[in-house]
Motif scaffolding. Structure first.
Motif, PDB file in Angstrom:
ATOM      1  N   MET A 182       0.875  -1.168   0.000  1.00  0.00           N
ATOM      2  CA  MET A 182       0.000   0.000   0.000  1.00  0.00           C
ATOM      3  C   MET A 182       0.909   1.214   0.000  1.00  0.00           C
ATOM      4  O   MET A 182       1.971   1.206   0.631  1.00  0.00           O
ATOM      5  CB  MET A 182      -0.895   0.049   1.239  1.00  0.00           C
ATOM      6  CG  MET A 182      -2.037  -0.925   1.207  1.00  0.00           C
ATOM      7  SD  MET A 182      -3.232  -0.551   2.528  1.00  0.00           S
ATOM      8  CE  MET A 182      -3.919   0.989   1.928  1.00  0.00           C
ATOM      9  N   LEU A 183       0.495   2.247  -0.717  1.00  0.00           N
ATOM     10  CA  LEU A 183       1.216   3.516  -0.722  1.00  0.00           C
ATOM     11  C   LEU A 183       0.382   4.541   0.021  1.00  0.00           C
ATOM     12  O   LEU A 183      -0.834   4.613  -0.160  1.00  0.00           O
ATOM     13  CB  LEU A 183       1.469   3.977  -2.157  1.00  0.00           C
ATOM     14  CG  LEU A 183       2.271   3.025  -3.039  1.00  0.00           C
ATOM     15  CD1 LEU A 183       2.381   3.574  -4.458  1.00  0.00           C
ATOM     16  CD2 LEU A 183       3.647   2.773  -2.457  1.00  0.00           C
ATOM     17  N   LEU A 184       1.035   5.325   0.864  1.00  0.00           N
ATOM     18  CA  LEU A 184       0.376   6.402   1.595  1.00  0.00           C
ATOM     19  C   LEU A 184       1.152   7.677   1.336  1.00  0.00           C
ATOM     20  O   LEU A 184       2.390   7.658   1.276  1.00  0.00           O
ATOM     21  CB  LEU A 184       0.334   6.114   3.094  1.00  0.00           C
ATOM     22  CG  LEU A 184      -0.478   4.881   3.497  1.00  0.00           C
ATOM     23  CD1 LEU A 184       0.394   3.649   3.559  1.00  0.00           C
ATOM     24  CD2 LEU A 184      -1.164   5.114   4.824  1.00  0.00           C
ATOM     25  N   THR A 185       0.437   8.780   1.181  1.00  0.00           N
ATOM     26  CA  THR A 185       1.102  10.044   0.883  1.00  0.00           C
ATOM     27  C   THR A 185       0.321  11.204   1.485  1.00  0.00           C
ATOM     28  O   THR A 185      -0.855  11.076   1.812  1.00  0.00           O
ATOM     29  CB  THR A 185       1.266  10.230  -0.652  1.00  0.00           C
ATOM     30  OG1 THR A 185       1.964  11.450  -0.896  1.00  0.00           O
ATOM     31  CG2 THR A 185      -0.080  10.266  -1.364  1.00  0.00           C
ATOM     32  N   ASP A 186       1.003  12.336   1.589  1.00  0.00           N
ATOM     33  CA  ASP A 186       0.353  13.572   2.019  1.00  0.00           C
ATOM     34  C   ASP A 186       0.132  14.500   0.821  1.00  0.00           C
ATOM     35  O   ASP A 186      -0.326  15.617   0.981  1.00  0.00           O
ATOM     36  CB  ASP A 186       1.181  14.283   3.095  1.00  0.00           C
ATOM     37  CG  ASP A 186       2.576  14.681   2.614  1.00  0.00           C
ATOM     38  OD1 ASP A 186       2.957  14.333   1.478  1.00  0.00           O
ATOM     39  OD2 ASP A 186       3.290  15.324   3.403  1.00  0.00           O
ATOM     40  N   ASP A 187       0.430  14.032  -0.381  1.00  0.00           N
ATOM     41  CA  ASP A 187       0.343  14.817  -1.613  1.00  0.00           C
ATOM     42  C   ASP A 187      -0.907  14.393  -2.391  1.00  0.00           C
ATOM     43  O   ASP A 187      -0.957  13.282  -2.934  1.00  0.00           O
ATOM     44  CB  ASP A 187       1.614  14.572  -2.440  1.00  0.00           C
ATOM     45  CG  ASP A 187       1.678  15.377  -3.721  1.00  0.00           C
ATOM     46  OD1 ASP A 187       0.630  15.601  -4.360  1.00  0.00           O
ATOM     47  OD2 ASP A 187       2.787  15.770  -4.101  1.00  0.00           O
ATOM     48  N   GLY A 188      -1.900  15.263  -2.444  1.00  0.00           N
ATOM     49  CA  GLY A 188      -3.156  14.952  -3.117  1.00  0.00           C
ATOM     50  C   GLY A 188      -2.995  14.618  -4.592  1.00  0.00           C
ATOM     51  O   GLY A 188      -3.664  13.726  -5.115  1.00  0.00           O
ATOM     52  N   ARG A 189      -2.111  15.325  -5.278  1.00  0.00           N
ATOM     53  CA  ARG A 189      -1.891  15.034  -6.708  1.00  0.00           C
ATOM     54  C   ARG A 189      -1.260  13.662  -6.903  1.00  0.00           C
ATOM     55  O   ARG A 189      -1.637  12.915  -7.792  1.00  0.00           O
ATOM     56  CB  ARG A 189      -1.003  16.101  -7.346  1.00  0.00           C
ATOM     57  CG  ARG A 189      -1.717  17.393  -7.607  1.00  0.00           C
ATOM     58  CD  ARG A 189      -0.817  18.294  -8.430  1.00  0.00           C
ATOM     59  NE  ARG A 189      -1.473  19.549  -8.686  1.00  0.00           N
ATOM     60  CZ  ARG A 189      -0.862  20.705  -8.707  1.00  0.00           C
ATOM     61  NH1 ARG A 189       0.437  20.767  -8.490  1.00  0.00           N
ATOM     62  NH2 ARG A 189      -1.522  21.813  -8.955  1.00  0.00           N
ATOM     63  N   LEU A 190      -0.285  13.344  -6.061  1.00  0.00           N
ATOM     64  CA  LEU A 190       0.350  12.041  -6.151  1.00  0.00           C
ATOM     65  C   LEU A 190      -0.658  10.944  -5.804  1.00  0.00           C
ATOM     66  O   LEU A 190      -0.708   9.908  -6.467  1.00  0.00           O
ATOM     67  CB  LEU A 190       1.565  11.964  -5.216  1.00  0.00           C
ATOM     68  CG  LEU A 190       2.299  10.621  -5.175  1.00  0.00           C
ATOM     69  CD1 LEU A 190       2.817  10.239  -6.557  1.00  0.00           C
ATOM     70  CD2 LEU A 190       3.445  10.694  -4.170  1.00  0.00           C
ATOM     71  N   GLN A 191      -1.457  11.180  -4.790  1.00  0.00           N
ATOM     72  CA  GLN A 191      -2.487  10.216  -4.397  1.00  0.00           C
ATOM     73  C   GLN A 191      -3.416   9.935  -5.580  1.00  0.00           C
ATOM     74  O   GLN A 191      -3.712   8.778  -5.890  1.00  0.00           O
ATOM     75  CB  GLN A 191      -3.270  10.758  -3.200  1.00  0.00           C
ATOM     76  CG  GLN A 191      -4.283   9.788  -2.637  1.00  0.00           C
ATOM     77  CD  GLN A 191      -5.014  10.353  -1.435  1.00  0.00           C
ATOM     78  OE1 GLN A 191      -5.078  11.571  -1.244  1.00  0.00           O
ATOM     79  NE2 GLN A 191      -5.560   9.485  -0.621  1.00  0.00           N
ATOM     80  N   ALA A 192      -3.852  10.974  -6.276  1.00  0.00           N
ATOM     81  CA  ALA A 192      -4.738  10.807  -7.434  1.00  0.00           C
ATOM     82  C   ALA A 192      -4.029  10.070  -8.567  1.00  0.00           C
ATOM     83  O   ALA A 192      -4.614   9.188  -9.208  1.00  0.00           O
ATOM     84  CB  ALA A 192      -5.227  12.167  -7.914  1.00  0.00           C
ATOM     85  N   ARG A 193      -2.768  10.396  -8.818  1.00  0.00           N
ATOM     86  CA  ARG A 193      -2.024   9.748  -9.900  1.00  0.00           C
ATOM     87  C   ARG A 193      -1.862   8.246  -9.627  1.00  0.00           C
ATOM     88  O   ARG A 193      -1.920   7.434 -10.536  1.00  0.00           O
ATOM     89  CB  ARG A 193      -0.650  10.389 -10.067  1.00  0.00           C
ATOM     90  CG  ARG A 193       0.068   9.950 -11.349  1.00  0.00           C
ATOM     91  CD  ARG A 193       1.425  10.556 -11.420  1.00  0.00           C
ATOM     92  NE  ARG A 193       2.220   9.988 -10.333  1.00  0.00           N
ATOM     93  CZ  ARG A 193       3.526   9.817 -10.355  1.00  0.00           C
ATOM     94  NH1 ARG A 193       4.216  10.214 -11.378  1.00  0.00           N
ATOM     95  NH2 ARG A 193       4.162   9.289  -9.352  1.00  0.00           N
ATOM     96  N   ILE A 194      -1.683   7.886  -8.372  1.00  0.00           N
ATOM     97  CA  ILE A 194      -1.512   6.480  -8.011  1.00  0.00           C
ATOM     98  C   ILE A 194      -2.849   5.745  -8.056  1.00  0.00           C
ATOM     99  O   ILE A 194      -2.944   4.646  -8.600  1.00  0.00           O
ATOM    100  CB  ILE A 194      -0.879   6.344  -6.606  1.00  0.00           C
ATOM    101  CG1 ILE A 194       0.559   6.871  -6.626  1.00  0.00           C
ATOM    102  CG2 ILE A 194      -0.931   4.900  -6.119  1.00  0.00           C
ATOM    103  CD1 ILE A 194       1.155   7.084  -5.245  1.00  0.00           C
TER     104      ILE A 194
END
Length: 188
Positions: free
Chosen positions: A53-65
């Motif tokens: 699982m990938l977790l991020t604080d970056d909304g754009r990166l979250q959407a791209r993934i």
């Protein structure tokens, strides 16, 4: 700077930080393993699935993934009931028709049983039915898609491990372990 966390989600852990739908439940969530404020899962992994699982604080990166329109490849190691044969692999590679429509073509190949961590609880085996492993790479993310795809070709899934998302792999992480990776540039 954006944060990206790689987490090896164990079997029977919810891919969210709270268990809102089950009051009084003892089900484990991401908060039992990750105490990093401000990060959120980029996509989901079923309760009965394991792996990356990938977790991020970056909304754009979250959407791209997470967004299927970006067609980010996800590779799964799948233990199935039965023998993987060329006919099943060819069907998976062409795409299979599910109740919600045809899947995109996948990359599928039979593999030797991988050297993995033990699952808790272990997979139940039937002495009279063989099992085998395959690697399946898809570029969409429908609900329980891999399980439905293998079932559609006559190979019910026994164990499902997400091994890779894009360039990121779970390799080297034990169940419940995570680490933060340095990002090469921004998702924007």
């Amino acid at each position: 700077m954006s944060r990206l966390i790689l987490f090896n989600k164990p079997f029977n852990v919810l891919s969210q930080f709270t268990d809102k739908g089950n009051a009084g439940s003892a089900r484990q969530t991401l908060s039992d393993y990750i105490a990093v404020p401000g990060v959120y899962p980029a996509g989901r992994l079923d309760l009965d699935s394991e792996g990356l699982m990938l977790l991020t604080d970056d909304g754009r990166l979250q959407a791209r993934i997470a967004d299927p329109k970006h067609k980010l490849a996800k590779t799964y190691l799948v233990q199935v009931e039965g023998e993987v044969d060329e006919a099943a692999l060819n069907q998976l590679c062409r795409g299979v028709t599910l109740k919600d429509g045809p899947t995109r073509p996948a990359r599928a190949k039979a593999i030797a049983p991988p050297a993995l961590w033990d699952r808790d609880p272990p997979v139940r085996y039937r002495k009279t039915v063989p099992d085998s492993w395959l690697s399946l790479t898809i570029s969409e993310g429908r609900n329980r898609q891999v399980r439905r795809m293998t079932a559609a070709v006559g190979l019910p899934t026994l164990r499902l491990i997400r091994w890779q998302i894009g360039e990121w792999k779970v390799e080297g992480l034990a169940p419940g372990e995570w680490h933060e990776v340095k990002l090469h540039g921004s998702a924007s």
